[in-house]
Design a protein around this motif. Sequence first.
Motif, PDB file in Angstrom:
ATOM      1  N   VAL A   1     -38.656  -3.445  -0.268  1.00 35.75           N
ATOM      2  CA  VAL A   1     -37.555  -2.553   0.117  1.00 35.75           C
ATOM      3  C   VAL A   1     -37.265  -2.669   1.603  1.00 35.75           C
ATOM      4  CG1 VAL A   1     -36.791  -0.144   0.256  1.00 35.75           C
ATOM      5  CG2 VAL A   1     -38.067  -0.954  -1.750  1.00 35.75           C
ATOM      6  N   HIS A   2     -38.307  -2.691   2.430  1.00 38.88           N
ATOM      7  CA  HIS A   2     -38.120  -2.798   3.869  1.00 38.88           C
ATOM      8  C   HIS A   2     -39.366  -3.443   4.482  1.00 38.88           C
ATOM      9  CE1 HIS A   2     -40.417   0.960   3.468  1.00 38.88           C
ATOM     10  NE2 HIS A   2     -40.893   0.674   4.669  1.00 38.88           N
ATOM     11  N   TYR A   3     -39.264  -3.744   5.783  1.00 33.31           N
ATOM     12  CA  TYR A   3     -40.387  -4.301   6.532  1.00 33.31           C
ATOM     13  C   TYR A   3     -40.904  -3.247   7.503  1.00 33.31           C
ATOM     14  CZ  TYR A   3     -39.434  -9.014   4.832  1.00 33.31           C
ATOM     15  OH  TYR A   3     -39.269 -10.113   4.037  1.00 33.31           O
ATOM     16  N   MET A   4     -42.208  -3.178   7.636  1.00 40.83           N
ATOM     17  CA  MET A   4     -42.827  -2.218   8.540  1.00 40.83           C
ATOM     18  C   MET A   4     -43.561  -2.976   9.645  1.00 40.83           C
ATOM     19  SD  MET A   4     -45.579   0.833   7.736  1.00 40.83           S
ATOM     20  CE  MET A   4     -46.937  -0.298   7.429  1.00 40.83           C
ATOM     21  N   SER A   5     -43.384  -2.524  10.880  1.00 39.92           N
ATOM     22  CA  SER A   5     -44.024  -3.165  12.026  1.00 39.92           C
ATOM     23  C   SER A   5     -45.517  -2.889  12.036  1.00 39.92           C
ATOM     24  CB  SER A   5     -43.409  -2.656  13.333  1.00 39.92           C
ATOM     25  OG  SER A   5     -42.034  -2.980  13.395  1.00 39.92           O
ATOM     26  N   LEU A   6     -46.283  -3.895  12.414  1.00 36.42           N
ATOM     27  CA  LEU A   6     -47.736  -3.761  12.547  1.00 36.42           C
ATOM     28  C   LEU A   6     -48.152  -3.846  14.008  1.00 36.42           C
ATOM     29  CD1 LEU A   6     -48.903  -6.011   9.555  1.00 36.42           C
ATOM     30  CD2 LEU A   6     -48.548  -3.539   9.582  1.00 36.42           C
ATOM     31  N   TYR A   7     -47.234  -3.568  14.920  1.00 33.84           N
ATOM     32  CA  TYR A   7     -47.516  -3.662  16.352  1.00 33.84           C
ATOM     33  C   TYR A   7     -47.010  -2.416  17.066  1.00 33.84           C
ATOM     34  CZ  TYR A   7     -42.647  -5.297  16.216  1.00 33.84           C
ATOM     35  OH  TYR A   7     -41.300  -5.415  15.987  1.00 33.84           O
ATOM     36  N   GLU A   8     -47.522  -2.218  18.241  1.00 28.14           N
ATOM     37  CA  GLU A   8     -47.135  -1.078  19.063  1.00 28.14           C
ATOM     38  C   GLU A   8     -46.171  -1.519  20.157  1.00 28.14           C
ATOM     39  OE1 GLU A   8     -51.283   1.511  18.833  1.00 28.14           O
ATOM     40  OE2 GLU A   8     -50.966   0.100  20.482  1.00 28.14           O
TER      41      GLU A   8
ATOM     42  N   ALA B   1     -39.200  -5.071  28.065  1.00 30.24           N
ATOM     43  CA  ALA B   1     -38.505  -6.034  28.920  1.00 30.24           C
ATOM     44  C   ALA B   1     -37.793  -7.093  28.085  1.00 30.24           C
ATOM     45  CB  ALA B   1     -39.504  -6.690  29.872  1.00 30.24           C
ATOM     46  N   LEU B   2     -38.456  -7.584  27.035  1.00 33.53           N
ATOM     47  CA  LEU B   2     -37.830  -8.578  26.161  1.00 33.53           C
ATOM     48  C   LEU B   2     -36.620  -8.005  25.437  1.00 33.53           C
ATOM     49  CD1 LEU B   2     -41.065 -10.156  24.655  1.00 33.53           C
ATOM     50  CD2 LEU B   2     -39.421 -11.331  26.120  1.00 33.53           C
ATOM     51  N   THR B   3     -36.713  -6.743  25.023  1.00 33.15           N
ATOM     52  CA  THR B   3     -35.598  -6.093  24.327  1.00 33.15           C
ATOM     53  C   THR B   3     -34.398  -5.944  25.255  1.00 33.15           C
ATOM     54  OG1 THR B   3     -37.165  -4.889  22.919  1.00 33.15           O
ATOM     55  CG2 THR B   3     -34.913  -4.054  23.030  1.00 33.15           C
TER      56      THR B   3
ATOM     57  N   LEU C   1     -35.987  -5.210  18.282  1.00 30.08           N
ATOM     58  CA  LEU C   1     -37.250  -5.518  17.615  1.00 30.08           C
ATOM     59  C   LEU C   1     -38.349  -4.565  18.051  1.00 30.08           C
ATOM     60  CD1 LEU C   1     -37.224  -9.428  17.770  1.00 30.08           C
ATOM     61  CD2 LEU C   1     -36.825  -7.986  15.777  1.00 30.08           C
ATOM     62  N   ASP C   2     -37.940  -3.353  18.436  1.00 29.32           N
ATOM     63  CA  ASP C   2     -38.911  -2.345  18.838  1.00 29.32           C
ATOM     64  C   ASP C   2     -38.897  -1.152  17.880  1.00 29.32           C
ATOM     65  OD1 ASP C   2     -36.403  -1.477  19.494  1.00 29.32           O
ATOM     66  OD2 ASP C   2     -36.916  -0.805  21.528  1.00 29.32           O
ATOM     67  N   ARG C   3     -38.508  -1.403  16.627  1.00 29.47           N
ATOM     68  CA  ARG C   3     -38.436  -0.354  15.620  1.00 29.47           C
ATOM     69  C   ARG C   3     -39.666  -0.376  14.716  1.00 29.47           C
ATOM     70  NH1 ARG C   3     -32.899   0.868  15.571  1.00 29.47           N
ATOM     71  NH2 ARG C   3     -32.268   0.613  17.753  1.00 29.47           N
ATOM     72  N   MET C   4     -39.894   0.731  14.058  1.00 30.73           N
ATOM     73  CA  MET C   4     -41.019   0.827  13.136  1.00 30.73           C
ATOM     74  C   MET C   4     -40.680   0.200  11.787  1.00 30.73           C
ATOM     75  SD  MET C   4     -44.134   1.837  13.085  1.00 30.73           S
ATOM     76  CE  MET C   4     -45.393   1.873  11.823  1.00 30.73           C
TER      77      MET C   4
END
Length: 619
Positions: A577-584, A591-593, A600-603
């Motif tokens: 259904v969706h992808y979940m981030s495994l990083y903080e 800075a990259l965002t 790419l800073d979403r949960m």
Amino acid sequence: MKLYYDKRLSDPTYYAQQGVRVGKKTTTRNVKNFGKHSELLKITDDPVAYVKAEIEKMNEEYRVGRLQVELTCDFNERVRKTDRESSQSTAVNTGYFFLQHIMGQLNLKEFFFQITADRKMTYNCYDINRFLTYARILDPRSKYGTWDRLDTYYEKPDFAYQHIMRFMDVLEEHSDDYLAWLYKQSNNIVPRQNAVMYYDCTNFYFETEKPDEEYVDPVTGEVLKGLRQYGYSKEHRPNPIVEMGLFMDQRGIPVSMCLHPGNTNEQLTAVPLEREIVKMLEGAKFIYCSDAGLGSYNIRKFNSLGGRAFIVTQSIKKLSDVLKEAIFEGGDYRLLSDDTPVSVALMKEFDRYQEENLSLYNDFAYKVIPADQVVDLGLYEEKVCKNGKVKRVKATGILEQKLIVTFSRKMMEYQRAVRSRQIERAMKLLATQDPEEIKKGPNDVKRFMKRVIQTQSGEKATAVYAIDEEKIAEEEKYDGFYAVATNLDDDAKQILAISKKRYQIEDCFRIMKTNFTGRPVNHRIPDRIKAHFLICYTALLVYRLLEAKLDDQGTHVTTDDLITTLKNMSVVNVHDVHYMSLYEGSNTLDALTRMTGMVLDRMYYRPKELNQILKKYLK
């Protein structure tokens, strides 16, 4: 999302269904159960219209990024069965999206299309090039190891291992055009600062017991040397090596590279590559900057022509006695900060612990010495003999140049502190070991030992080892002194500032060897070895461009922080259904965002969002 219910039933259950992609197939999943028809009649007269209205609300929430779904969890469900011998993580990396932001702007898809337009290929050179580059930065392994872990990237590329080998042959075949293309396209990403070109060489050793054999062409008689040859190695490893030369601009971004057999004299590598760069830059004028090992008479003479110039470090120990006297005993020294006259004696004698001398302790004394006469500078030129061998002879031509000599009290104290520790180790070595069993080196502590013969009347002579005080005193004469040779008439402070940036090219080599694990090189064919280092060079260029763009927005990120952040940016598929981030989150990610605009800073991510990001930058 859409409404689903079985119309054949008298009391159907209403569901909200969502279309999902599982691998390369599409299917649907029930994301919410609204209840049976009879249950909904208690709250509405028209259950179908009610459910459709609720689904429209859910679609609107989904469109703006908010969605509540009901997911069932069966704790008895087993993990998906595979034929692998070992279990693997289902997380996939998305950090390489930021690298693709740079790769897309290099327009390499167009390059590979041009060089393979007349070939029938069943594989995509651009995709192989991309993921070999990503893997060199994020997960450096052998080519087979990289191929075996392609499913750890979000795109899950599909190409065979033999395609990688064939691609490497194509890449090496067009290596010169490839390097020129990278330079031209990178100039559109970060404007290159080519007023100064830094050059240096490094060695990569191979874990093999014998060097490559030479091959003599039976028709032309040309001798073709193998790449892996025995040569000088700072690590003193008994292994064949390959030599790499690298040119870098003022911002630390690579310009071009070359590879040579390990037994090649590094001073013979600079001019041929520099000629290629002059063509690539269409005759641009620049300053050649290197260390003393790559500043021979031939190189300095070449960079005195065509509007070019040179700044190379000069070994004071190799200068003539006349020039040494001018350095050690002559006057005319000035402070680098404000040109105030100063003497070297004063710089050596002031009390460095007094607060009023702190600025002097951090300052440099400098002196400019004309050296464009026929003076012995310890330089050599290479001449080709009739048998084809290269012979080093002392340079006799007149070279217009000057020496800029500096003295630093802080550097003198540092060098003496290092030597003091070396002498202590030498004394311990004398007390515990036999120095005859240990080979001396130019920077080894054993250089402070000397052999003394002692005899007594009528007895056999014996050898005794002691600390060589004369050797120590001779080395101390050079403490704190540093010299560069140049044919520029610019201010000494500007010339020294240019030379000071040579550390960046060493940083390039460190990144390539340590962070990108440039070796071990799991290839033996010369063309494959060259292709391997072209991939390493591409990874270095992409990383440096990314780093430069971050610096341009006022954000400095260390190499370890940047690579660690990209490496740890993994997501996992949740029920398709969706992808979940495994990083903080982190300062590096922020800075990259800001730099790329990639969200790419979403949960949580919808598959459509990640696909749209890739489509935008996958050129």
